[in-house]
Design a protein around this motif. Sequence first.
Motif: not given
Length: 424
Positions: A286-287, A292-294, A334-335, A280-281
């Motif tokens: 992502l936004k 790259k960060g995720v 998940d990420f 759910l996160a």
Amino acid sequence: MTKEKNVIKTKLIVMNFLQFFIWGAWLISMGRYMTYVMHYDPMEVGGLFATAGFAAMITPALTGIIADRWIGAERLLSICHLLTGVCLIAVGFLPVGTPFATVWLVIFGVNLFYMPTLSLSNTVAYHALGTVQADIVKEFPPIRVWGTIGFIVAMWLVNLLGWMDSPMQFHLGAIAAIALAIYAWTLPAVPHGVQKAEGGRRSIISMLGLDALVLFKNRQMAIFFVFCMLLGAALQITNAYGNTYLNSFGEVSEYANSFAVRNPNILLSLSQISETLFILAIPFFLKRLGIKGVMTMSFAAWFLRFGLFGLGDPGMPGVIALVLSMVVYGMAFDFFNISGSMFVDQSVSPSMRASAQGLFLLMTNGLGVVIGSLGAGWVVKHFTVAGVTEWTTVWYIFAGYALVTGLLFWLLFHPKQVATAQES
């Protein structure tokens, strides 16, 4: 239509529950069983988990072609689960002292028939929801979460019934597999070809994602897929050795009756609970951080997953580290898996999306799992002397691997340069 939709959703919930109940019955405790009951060494245990990677490179593509041309996805789902059940029964009847090669072949058979059901069950669900004009993006996740619940319920049952060191764990999975094989005949029929991703029948080259190899011409996409493979190497490590690790504390008198030693499957199931929450996160992160960060957060979470395992123990405050390791698993898994798949979908032209997803699967659940399972087996065996494993060292090595690969990913991957991948 509302009544019909509710009937379809209920059927799909049952399908997903059984689909992952089968896996949860034995996946997490198989490493322990093969170590302490069948007496195989860590390298051999790693080899057994590598069969999932080999299977992921073979049958999902083949069954996709078969379902596209000759047999409806729901019928093929039934056949695969029936064969999965037969193989699981066979595993349960293998006596102590069975040659490792025989065990490897039977476990390979289990994965050979089970792995394609992961995509086939999704195909059935997507088609069934489409027949009642349901919004798949909105309706499918609440249905899919019942799969994770099924996985958790199976883990708990095996733990509470005392079957972690018993072949009954495989027989439980077999019963669920055969039940789903029968139940699949009640699911909506999928016409031949509906399960193909986008226009036209796809060849085995396309299903394997090999026609997407052209994406490697784009340097950043090549870097992305290489790191997908490296991150995929972490996927099965705690599945293979987590239960065995927790059980090893039973040899220490102060931990012998601790919750973690008596109920390792229940403790490990917190990882799956966490997974349902972090799904759910994903849109939020992502936004704000981008792919790259995720994905860097995923590398960091794998670092914490392994590092906290190394720090933890069943006592206080060590058990807190173990619980935190379970919590960060959701982010680690998940990420990477879900966000990575979404990035691939958005980074290639529509005509190549299906093949690109095949390549993503090949690099992560195929090559990545094989390399990770065999590599982890070698590490655990290297640090096992006279049957005693230096688990803290082992987990720190895996944590170091995640840290180094994560730093390299951050330095080398620049997603803004991926735009040309569609044109390369």
